[in-house]
Design an enzyme around this catalytic site. Structure first.
Site, PDB file in Angstrom:
ATOM      1  N   HIS A  99       0.658  -1.302  -0.108  1.00 35.09           N
ATOM      2  CA  HIS A  99      -0.279   0.154   0.320  1.00 35.09           C
ATOM      3  C   HIS A  99       0.581   1.043   0.221  1.00 35.09           C
ATOM      4  O   HIS A  99       1.687   1.087   0.418  1.00 35.09           O
ATOM      5  CB  HIS A  99      -0.766  -0.186   1.158  1.00 35.09           C
ATOM      6  CG  HIS A  99      -1.544  -0.741   1.805  1.00 35.09           C
ATOM      7  ND1 HIS A  99      -1.202  -2.259   2.394  1.00 35.09           N
ATOM      8  CD2 HIS A  99      -3.092  -1.025   1.503  1.00 35.09           C
ATOM      9  CE1 HIS A  99      -2.024  -2.792   2.061  1.00 35.09           C
ATOM     10  NE2 HIS A  99      -3.028  -2.560   1.990  1.00 35.09           N
ATOM     11  N   ASP A 102       2.547   1.862   3.788  1.00 39.62           N
ATOM     12  CA  ASP A 102       3.340   1.173   3.666  1.00 39.62           C
ATOM     13  C   ASP A 102       4.864   1.797   3.869  1.00 39.62           C
ATOM     14  O   ASP A 102       5.489   1.492   4.031  1.00 39.62           O
ATOM     15  CB  ASP A 102       3.482  -0.437   3.216  1.00 39.62           C
ATOM     16  CG  ASP A 102       2.199  -1.184   3.493  1.00 39.62           C
ATOM     17  OD1 ASP A 102       1.249  -0.422   4.927  1.00 39.62           O
ATOM     18  OD2 ASP A 102       1.713  -1.381   2.403  1.00 39.62           O
ATOM     19  N   GLU A 230     -11.109  -6.572  -3.986  1.00 39.12           N
ATOM     20  CA  GLU A 230     -10.729  -8.381  -3.088  1.00 39.12           C
ATOM     21  C   GLU A 230     -11.581  -7.864  -2.467  1.00 39.12           C
ATOM     22  O   GLU A 230     -11.530  -7.164  -1.201  1.00 39.12           O
ATOM     23  CB  GLU A 230      -8.876  -7.395  -2.224  1.00 39.12           C
ATOM     24  CG  GLU A 230      -8.746  -8.661  -1.425  1.00 39.12           C
ATOM     25  CD  GLU A 230      -7.406  -8.637  -0.878  1.00 39.12           C
ATOM     26  OE1 GLU A 230      -6.621  -7.879  -1.254  1.00 39.12           O
ATOM     27  OE2 GLU A 230      -7.389  -8.503   0.855  1.00 39.12           O
ATOM     28  N   GLU A 266      -9.403 -13.654  -1.255  1.00 34.55           N
ATOM     29  CA  GLU A 266      -7.939 -13.993  -0.300  1.00 34.55           C
ATOM     30  C   GLU A 266      -8.766 -14.652   0.709  1.00 34.55           C
ATOM     31  O   GLU A 266     -10.007 -14.894   1.553  1.00 34.55           O
ATOM     32  CB  GLU A 266      -7.597 -12.205   1.186  1.00 34.55           C
ATOM     33  CG  GLU A 266      -7.605 -12.935   3.087  1.00 34.55           C
ATOM     34  CD  GLU A 266      -7.272 -11.662   3.006  1.00 34.55           C
ATOM     35  OE1 GLU A 266      -6.275 -10.678   2.350  1.00 34.55           O
ATOM     36  OE2 GLU A 266      -6.788 -11.772   3.907  1.00 34.55           O
ATOM     37  N   HIS A 269     -10.496 -13.953   3.626  1.00 33.25           N
ATOM     38  CA  HIS A 269     -11.736 -13.672   3.879  1.00 33.25           C
ATOM     39  C   HIS A 269     -12.762 -13.935   2.953  1.00 33.25           C
ATOM     40  O   HIS A 269     -14.401 -14.485   3.697  1.00 33.25           O
ATOM     41  CB  HIS A 269     -11.122 -12.282   2.268  1.00 33.25           C
ATOM     42  CG  HIS A 269     -10.926 -11.412   3.494  1.00 33.25           C
ATOM     43  ND1 HIS A 269     -10.146 -10.379   2.228  1.00 33.25           N
ATOM     44  CD2 HIS A 269     -10.072 -10.996   3.790  1.00 33.25           C
ATOM     45  CE1 HIS A 269      -9.386  -9.726   2.437  1.00 33.25           C
ATOM     46  NE2 HIS A 269      -8.798  -9.736   3.539  1.00 33.25           N
ATOM     47  N   ASP A 305      -9.966 -11.744  11.166  1.00 34.72           N
ATOM     48  CA  ASP A 305      -9.159 -11.588  10.632  1.00 34.72           C
ATOM     49  C   ASP A 305      -8.165 -11.884  10.885  1.00 34.72           C
ATOM     50  O   ASP A 305      -7.237 -10.778  10.827  1.00 34.72           O
ATOM     51  CB  ASP A 305      -9.185 -10.134   9.361  1.00 34.72           C
ATOM     52  CG  ASP A 305      -8.500 -10.795   7.876  1.00 34.72           C
ATOM     53  OD1 ASP A 305      -8.212 -11.759   7.502  1.00 34.72           O
ATOM     54  OD2 ASP A 305      -8.292  -9.761   7.168  1.00 34.72           O
ATOM     55  N   ASP A 337      -0.776 -12.255   1.823  1.00 35.09           N
ATOM     56  CA  ASP A 337      -1.324 -11.519   3.340  1.00 35.09           C
ATOM     57  C   ASP A 337      -1.410 -12.445   4.318  1.00 35.09           C
ATOM     58  O   ASP A 337      -2.499 -12.142   5.097  1.00 35.09           O
ATOM     59  CB  ASP A 337      -2.817 -10.752   2.638  1.00 35.09           C
ATOM     60  CG  ASP A 337      -3.361  -9.715   3.112  1.00 35.09           C
ATOM     61  OD1 ASP A 337      -2.057  -9.018   4.087  1.00 35.09           O
ATOM     62  OD2 ASP A 337      -3.367  -8.776   2.495  1.00 35.09           O
TER      63      ASP A 337
HETATM   64  C1  XUL Z   1      -7.532  -6.196   5.355  1.00 32.00           C
HETATM   65  C2  XUL Z   1      -6.966  -6.653   3.529  1.00 32.00           C
HETATM   66  C3  XUL Z   1      -5.765  -5.448   2.538  1.00 32.00           C
HETATM   67  C4  XUL Z   1      -5.494  -6.089   1.030  1.00 32.00           C
HETATM   68  C5  XUL Z   1      -5.360  -4.391   0.077  1.00 32.00           C
HETATM   69  O1  XUL Z   1      -7.727  -7.381   5.796  1.00 32.00           O
HETATM   70  O2  XUL Z   1      -6.371  -7.988   3.026  1.00 32.00           O
HETATM   71  O3  XUL Z   1      -4.674  -5.918   3.391  1.00 32.00           O
HETATM   72  O4  XUL Z   1      -4.964  -7.385   0.946  1.00 32.00           O
HETATM   73  O5  XUL Z   1      -5.692  -3.347   0.707  1.00 32.00           O
HETATM   74 CO    CO Z   2      -5.592  -9.264   1.305  1.00 32.06          CO
END
Ligand code: XUL
Ligand code: CO
Length: 440
Positions: A99, A102, A230, A266, A269, A305, A337
């Site tokens: 990001h 970051d 995402e 993800e 998620h 998460d 991640d």
């Molecule tokens: C948050 C997440 C983020 C995204 C990118 O849950 O997964 O880190 O991957 O913004």
């Molecule tokens: Co992510």
């Protein structure tokens, strides 16, 4: 200065190795299904978890010991770049992701933030020119700062919409400059806490407008990376507009964006949405919308998460099965991640964690390839749906029948026999493949 002084380049030593700083199963040059492992798996390191996260959680302070923490401000940002590229080289990882915040600290003004981003991404570009590690994707953090309290592109405040547009515009310029293969949108605060004060239709219309402007700007500057949404159902908002792949797909259809976006899926998620990782990947794959993966796993007993490094071989196998059936991950990759646990605070734990994740997906890949070579699931599926290959079944799937004919058929064939789904045999077979793929 060196940040990982006592670590040499991580090598493949095989399943029998007891060296914590060696791969047991991930062998980048090994060919699986006609392709090198490294080219199939396309692993990426997440900058935020590995070089920024400090171990803070909602109940306690930072725990991580990091060599770069002796610095602050822009010096800290520079030390992290130095550490990151040392880490990438020693791990031998082909990609990384970040990001904007970051890599470069936010300034007091947007102009100052831009200046910081330019300086640090300039430094990253220099490092990339002599490194084999490429940028899988970058993104804009539009959730941490208090200005996003009511959302970014879905904020009730038009100034926040404009600010967010400026951030993504800059992000796309950085993506082009650094050759990012993808650009990611995770709608951190794009959702609502309550419908009591929310115009959901208006907010989603604005999100649609925002994505169209992003697509237009990428075209204007000639950035041809893949755009990825995402999905995540909750956290930090109670309801997020990109809830899961199916919801995201409906959104993309409604706003005529299906040709410009795919999904970054993800694992954790998926869990939060009440799905398995493989369900989400399958949903994207069957619509030709699989873009990339955020490789991690949730804790089975915790409802949030947790972003753990993936070590569940059953899950990595079923995820890699979907990837292989998709014909690969294309421009995407497997971005970790994932974060080391708060108690794993030593700097070398960053290596141990990535090695564990890479080995787990290498196992998943090899087992999945064997399952495919032996047509294990394909044979099951073929048998299971065989009644549609002829007779009335064939008429149904070719559109050659109707309710009247089906009724006439059913009246003559109402003593129905079904066949067992044999799920226990299937699961035992997967176990057999998991255990025998690496048996000597
Ligand atoms: C948050 C997440 C983020 C995204 C990118 O849950 O997964 O880190 O991957 O913004
Ligand atoms: Co992510």
């Amino acid at each position: 200065m060196a940040h990982f002084e006592n670590v040499n380049n991580i090598k493949f030593e095989g399943a029998g190795s007891t060296n914590p700083l060696a791969f047991k199963f991930y062998n980048p040059d090994e060919v699986v299904g006609g392709k090198r492992m490294e080219d199939i798996l396309r692993f990426g390191v997440a900058y935020w978890h590995t070089f920024v996260a400090d171990g803070t959680d909602p109940f306690g302070a930072a725990t991580m010991n990091r060599t770069w923490d002796r610095f602050s401000g822009m010096d800290l940002a520079k030390a992290r770049v130095e550490a990151a590229f040392e880490f990438f080289e020693k791990l031998g990882v082909p990609f990384f992701c970040f990001h904007d915040v970051d890599v470069a600290p936010e300034g007091d003004t947007l102009r100052e933030t831009y200046k910081n981003i330019d300086e640090i991404t300039g430094m990253i570009k220099d490092y990339m020119s002599t490194s084999k590690t490429k940028l899988l994707w970058n993104t804009a953090n539009m959730f941490s700062n208090q200005r996003y309290v009511h959302g970014a592109a879905t904020s009730c405040n038009a100034d926040v919409f404009a600010y967010s547009a400026a951030k993504v515009k800059k992000g796309l310029e950085v993506a082009k400059d650094l050759g990012a293969e993808n650009y990611v949108f995770w709608g951190g605060r794009e959702g609502y806490e309550t419908l009591l004060n929310t115009d959901m239709k208006f907010e989603q219309d604005n999100l649609g407008r925002f994505f169209h402007m992003a697509v237009d700007y990428a075209k204007e500057i000639g950035y041809d990376g893949q755009f990825l949404i995402e999905p995540k159902p909750k956290e930090p908002t109670s309801h997020q507009y990109d809830f899961d792949v199916a919801t995201g797909l409906a959104f993309l259809h409604a706003y005529d964006l299906t040709n410009d976006f795919k999904f970054n899926i993800e694992a954790n998620h998926a869990t939060l949405a009440g799905h398995t990782f493989e369900h989400e990947i399958r949903t994207a794959r069957m619509h030709g919308m699989l873009g990339s993966l955020d490789a991690n796993q949730g804790h089975p007993l915790l409802g949030w998460d947790t972003d753990e490094f993936p070590t569940d071989l059953y899950a990595t196998t079923l995820a890699m099965y979907e990837v292989l059936k998709n014909g690969g991950i294309g421009k995407g990759g497997l971005n970790f991640d994932s974060k080391v646990r708060r108690g794993s605070f030593e700097q070398n734990d960053l290596f141990h964690a990535h090695i564990a994740g890479m080995d787990s997906f290498a196992v998943g890949l090899k087992v999945a390839q064997r399952l495919i070579d032996d047509k294990v699931f394909e044979n099951i599926i073929e048998k299971r749906y065989a009644s549609y290959n002829e007779g009335i079944g064939k008429k149904i799937v070719t559109g050659a029948t109707n309710f009247k004919e089906l009724e006439a058929y059913a009246l003559e064939n109402d003593q129905i026999t079904n066949q067992s789904g044999q799920l226990e045999i299937i699961k035992a077979t997967i176990n057999q493949y998991l255990l025998t793929t690496f048996a000597k």
